[in-house]
Design a protein around this motif. Structure first.
Motif, PDB file in Angstrom:
ATOM      1  N   ARG A 245      -7.480  -1.428   5.938  1.00  0.00           N
ATOM      2  CA  ARG A 245      -8.648  -1.047   5.145  1.00  0.00           C
ATOM      3  C   ARG A 245      -8.308   0.156   4.273  1.00  0.00           C
ATOM      4  NH1 ARG A 245     -12.810   1.323   8.752  1.00  0.00           N
ATOM      5  NH2 ARG A 245     -12.586  -0.668   9.826  1.00  0.00           N
ATOM      6  N   ASP A 246      -8.558   0.008   2.962  1.00  0.00           N
ATOM      7  CA  ASP A 246      -8.257   1.082   2.008  1.00  0.00           C
ATOM      8  C   ASP A 246      -6.806   1.543   2.149  1.00  0.00           C
ATOM      9  OD1 ASP A 246     -10.881   1.060   0.998  1.00  0.00           O
ATOM     10  OD2 ASP A 246     -11.559   2.415   2.590  1.00  0.00           O
ATOM     11  N   GLY A 247      -5.939   0.578   2.461  1.00  0.00           N
ATOM     12  CA  GLY A 247      -4.514   0.871   2.497  1.00  0.00           C
ATOM     13  C   GLY A 247      -3.988   1.407   3.807  1.00  0.00           C
TER      14      GLY A 247
ATOM     15  N   ARG B 195      -9.587  -9.206   2.530  1.00  0.00           N
ATOM     16  CA  ARG B 195      -9.534  -8.389   3.741  1.00  0.00           C
ATOM     17  C   ARG B 195      -8.443  -8.932   4.650  1.00  0.00           C
ATOM     18  NH1 ARG B 195     -15.490  -6.968   5.953  1.00  0.00           N
ATOM     19  NH2 ARG B 195     -14.283  -5.467   7.175  1.00  0.00           N
ATOM     20  N   VAL B 196      -7.879  -8.038   5.445  1.00  0.00           N
ATOM     21  CA  VAL B 196      -6.777  -8.392   6.350  1.00  0.00           C
ATOM     22  C   VAL B 196      -7.097  -7.876   7.747  1.00  0.00           C
ATOM     23  CG1 VAL B 196      -4.322  -8.162   6.849  1.00  0.00           C
ATOM     24  CG2 VAL B 196      -5.101  -8.209   4.473  1.00  0.00           C
ATOM     25  N   PHE B 197      -7.097  -8.788   8.725  1.00  0.00           N
ATOM     26  CA  PHE B 197      -7.312  -8.439  10.128  1.00  0.00           C
ATOM     27  C   PHE B 197      -6.110  -8.915  10.927  1.00  0.00           C
ATOM     28  CE2 PHE B 197     -11.331  -9.549   8.096  1.00  0.00           C
ATOM     29  CZ  PHE B 197     -12.096  -8.411   8.313  1.00  0.00           C
ATOM     30  N   PHE B 198      -5.742  -8.164  11.957  1.00  0.00           N
ATOM     31  CA  PHE B 198      -4.616  -8.629  12.763  1.00  0.00           C
ATOM     32  C   PHE B 198      -4.709  -8.110  14.193  1.00  0.00           C
ATOM     33  CE2 PHE B 198      -3.392  -4.764  10.655  1.00  0.00           C
ATOM     34  CZ  PHE B 198      -2.486  -4.102  11.470  1.00  0.00           C
ATOM     35  N   LEU B 199      -3.959  -8.780  15.018  1.00  0.00           N
ATOM     36  CA  LEU B 199      -3.953  -8.541  16.460  1.00  0.00           C
ATOM     37  C   LEU B 199      -2.507  -8.364  16.895  1.00  0.00           C
ATOM     38  CD1 LEU B 199      -5.437  -8.652  19.236  1.00  0.00           C
ATOM     39  CD2 LEU B 199      -5.277 -11.154  19.090  1.00  0.00           C
TER      40      LEU B 199
ATOM     41  N   ARG C  26       5.507   4.053  16.964  1.00  0.00           N
ATOM     42  CA  ARG C  26       6.865   4.554  16.796  1.00  0.00           C
ATOM     43  C   ARG C  26       7.241   4.644  15.325  1.00  0.00           C
ATOM     44  NH1 ARG C  26      10.537   1.210  20.287  1.00  0.00           N
ATOM     45  NH2 ARG C  26      10.100  -0.362  18.704  1.00  0.00           N
ATOM     46  N   GLY C  27       6.730   3.698  14.518  1.00  0.00           N
ATOM     47  CA  GLY C  27       7.072   3.685  13.101  1.00  0.00           C
ATOM     48  C   GLY C  27       6.202   4.587  12.246  1.00  0.00           C
ATOM     49  N   GLY C  28       5.224   5.265  12.852  1.00  0.00           N
ATOM     50  CA  GLY C  28       4.387   6.175  12.108  1.00  0.00           C
ATOM     51  C   GLY C  28       3.373   5.510  11.202  1.00  0.00           C
ATOM     52  N   ARG C  29       3.081   4.223  11.420  1.00  0.00           N
ATOM     53  CA  ARG C  29       2.149   3.491  10.556  1.00  0.00           C
ATOM     54  C   ARG C  29       0.823   3.219  11.261  1.00  0.00           C
ATOM     55  NH1 ARG C  29       6.712   4.000   8.457  1.00  0.00           N
ATOM     56  NH2 ARG C  29       7.350   2.957   6.524  1.00  0.00           N
ATOM     57  N   ILE C  30       0.511   3.972  12.286  1.00  0.00           N
ATOM     58  CA  ILE C  30      -0.593   3.588  13.159  1.00  0.00           C
ATOM     59  C   ILE C  30      -1.967   3.936  12.597  1.00  0.00           C
ATOM     60  CG2 ILE C  30      -0.655   5.709  14.529  1.00  0.00           C
ATOM     61  CD1 ILE C  30      -0.806   3.683  17.004  1.00  0.00           C
ATOM     62  N   GLY C  31      -2.052   4.898  11.695  1.00  0.00           N
ATOM     63  CA  GLY C  31      -3.324   5.199  11.042  1.00  0.00           C
ATOM     64  C   GLY C  31      -4.449   5.448  12.032  1.00  0.00           C
TER      65      GLY C  31
ATOM     66  N   SER D 252       0.807  -1.214   0.000  1.00  0.00           N
ATOM     67  CA  SER D 252       0.000   0.000   0.000  1.00  0.00           C
ATOM     68  C   SER D 252       0.846   1.273   0.000  1.00  0.00           C
ATOM     69  CB  SER D 252      -0.903   0.013   1.237  1.00  0.00           C
ATOM     70  OG  SER D 252      -1.547   1.266   1.371  1.00  0.00           O
ATOM     71  N   SER D 253       0.459   2.206  -0.864  1.00  0.00           N
ATOM     72  CA  SER D 253       1.146   3.500  -0.925  1.00  0.00           C
ATOM     73  C   SER D 253       0.934   4.315   0.349  1.00  0.00           C
ATOM     74  CB  SER D 253       0.633   4.296  -2.127  1.00  0.00           C
ATOM     75  OG  SER D 253      -0.765   4.504  -2.023  1.00  0.00           O
ATOM     76  N   LYS D 254      -0.039   3.911   1.166  1.00  0.00           N
ATOM     77  CA  LYS D 254      -0.296   4.622   2.420  1.00  0.00           C
ATOM     78  C   LYS D 254       0.548   4.080   3.571  1.00  0.00           C
ATOM     79  CE  LYS D 254      -4.959   5.607   0.810  1.00  0.00           C
ATOM     80  NZ  LYS D 254      -6.420   5.407   1.005  1.00  0.00           N
ATOM     81  N   LEU D 255       1.310   3.016   3.276  1.00  0.00           N
ATOM     82  CA  LEU D 255       2.210   2.445   4.278  1.00  0.00           C
ATOM     83  C   LEU D 255       3.676   2.580   3.883  1.00  0.00           C
ATOM     84  CD1 LEU D 255       0.344  -0.917   5.069  1.00  0.00           C
ATOM     85  CD2 LEU D 255       0.284   1.208   6.404  1.00  0.00           C
ATOM     86  N   SER D 256       3.944   2.741   2.583  1.00  0.00           N
ATOM     87  CA  SER D 256       5.318   2.728   2.089  1.00  0.00           C
ATOM     88  C   SER D 256       5.401   3.511   0.788  1.00  0.00           C
ATOM     89  CB  SER D 256       5.771   1.282   1.859  1.00  0.00           C
ATOM     90  OG  SER D 256       6.996   1.220   1.139  1.00  0.00           O
ATOM     91  N   GLY D 257       6.588   4.001   0.494  1.00  0.00           N
ATOM     92  CA  GLY D 257       6.822   4.672  -0.785  1.00  0.00           C
ATOM     93  C   GLY D 257       7.251   3.723  -1.884  1.00  0.00           C
ATOM     94  N   THR D 258       7.115   2.425  -1.650  1.00  0.00           N
ATOM     95  CA  THR D 258       7.559   1.425  -2.631  1.00  0.00           C
ATOM     96  C   THR D 258       6.903   1.628  -3.988  1.00  0.00           C
ATOM     97  OG1 THR D 258       8.018  -0.200  -0.902  1.00  0.00           O
ATOM     98  CG2 THR D 258       7.640  -1.053  -3.112  1.00  0.00           C
ATOM     99  N   ILE D 259       5.607   1.934  -3.997  1.00  0.00           N
ATOM    100  CA  ILE D 259       4.888   2.103  -5.266  1.00  0.00           C
ATOM    101  C   ILE D 259       5.453   3.291  -6.045  1.00  0.00           C
ATOM    102  CG2 ILE D 259       3.004   3.638  -4.527  1.00  0.00           C
ATOM    103  CD1 ILE D 259       2.432   0.440  -6.524  1.00  0.00           C
TER     104      ILE D 259
END
Length: 285
Positions: free
Chosen positions: A193-195, A156-160, A169-174, A90-97
């Motif tokens: 959800r939605d990246g 869909r992806v769910f996690f705990l 700390r990594g700034g990915r908390i959304g 996802s472009s909302k998690l990384s600049g890889t795209i």
């Protein structure tokens, strides 16, 4: 007609035997740990990463691949006569795209399609597998792209996670930011959800959180079939095995087409922390 080569990145962390059998190529993200830089899935394995993490005085950071890394892969595949379908985190998690898109621009006349999965791990991985299987059967680039997009739309992806510390700390908390500062013993259930990472629920104990995770997952599936199911884990293989057996028991075996248990790559694990478990599916494929 050119053969289609499927490219992804290391956060998919697909089983190596499947990647080899389906000729899937990947570009690694980077894990930066002190003065050392590791290529995700090449220079450092999940086992080595999670063994070192609890004892490290410094925490690792992560970085996207460079456009040059993508250009090397694309140039080799194009030289061999391939069209390319490139599917990434996802472009909302990384600049890889962004790096993949920049590399694409270096080959203006080539048949290269780049897809922002708005996902990662097996949420993206199932789309990669379906596209690669179609390519093996002779599907065109346009057909493979359509198949990948359909898989992503039906996933869909769910996690705990044990703690929100690593995501924060990594700034990915959304959207899970809302849970920061709550009682430390509450276990957050999250969805990609939605990246972006979004908060779904918080439960007081780990075992009850696992119960709730399975409940949410079952509700999301809601009779959709056929199912491809994956359990993800960050150094929690035994728990992942138990979770898989539990999930399989709540569905009709005839509705399940594929199951897999996949470790979370070191780059993703740097943000989730150890002990994370997740459930993902794609349906109708």
């Amino acid at each position: 007609m050119s053969r289609v080569a499927v490219v992804t990145d290391s956060t998919a962390y697909l089983p190596r035997e499947l990647m080899e059998r389906l000729h899937i190529h990947f570009v690694p993200l980077q894990l930066i740990w002190g003065d050392e830089t590791y290529r995700d899935g090449i220079d450092i394995t999940p086992e080595a990463f999670y063994t070192r993490l609890p004892h490290s005085k410094t925490m690792p950071t992560t970085s996207q691949p460079s456009p040059a890394a993508f250009r090397v892969v694309y140039e080799d595949l194009l030289h061999k006569g391939n069209d390319i379908l490139s599917i990434h985190i996802s472009s909302k998690l990384s600049g890889t795209i962004d790096s993949a898109t920049q590399a694409r621009q270096a080959f203006p006349d080539a048949a290269i399609e780049v897809i922002d999965s708005l996902s990662t791990s097996m949420g993206m991985g199932f789309a990669v597998l379906e596209a690669a299987r179609a390519a093996e059967q002779g599907a065109t680039l346009a057909e493979c792209k359509t198949i990948a997009e359909k898989a992503l739309a039906n996933s869909r992806v769910f996690f705990l996670v044990r703690t929100l510390e690593f995501l924060h700390r990594g700034g990915r908390i959304g959207g899970a930011q809302a849970f920061v500062g709550t009682a430390l013993n509450l276990k957050p259930i999250l969805e990609l959800r939605d990246g972006r990472i979004e908060a779904l629920d918080r439960v007081r104990t780990w075992n009850k959180a696992l119960d709730r995770l399975v409940e949410i997952y079952a509700e999301a599936v809601a009779g959709r079939k056929p199912l491809r199911i994956a359990v993800l884990h960050a150094n929690a293989e035994e728990e992942a095995q138990r979770l898989m057996e539990r999930v399989k028991s709540i569905f009709n075996v005839n509705d399940i087409r594929e199951t897999t248990i996949v470790p979370v790559s070191p780059v993703i694990g740097a943000h989730t922390g150890p002990g994370c478990v997740g459930l993902t599916f794609t349906a109708g494929m």
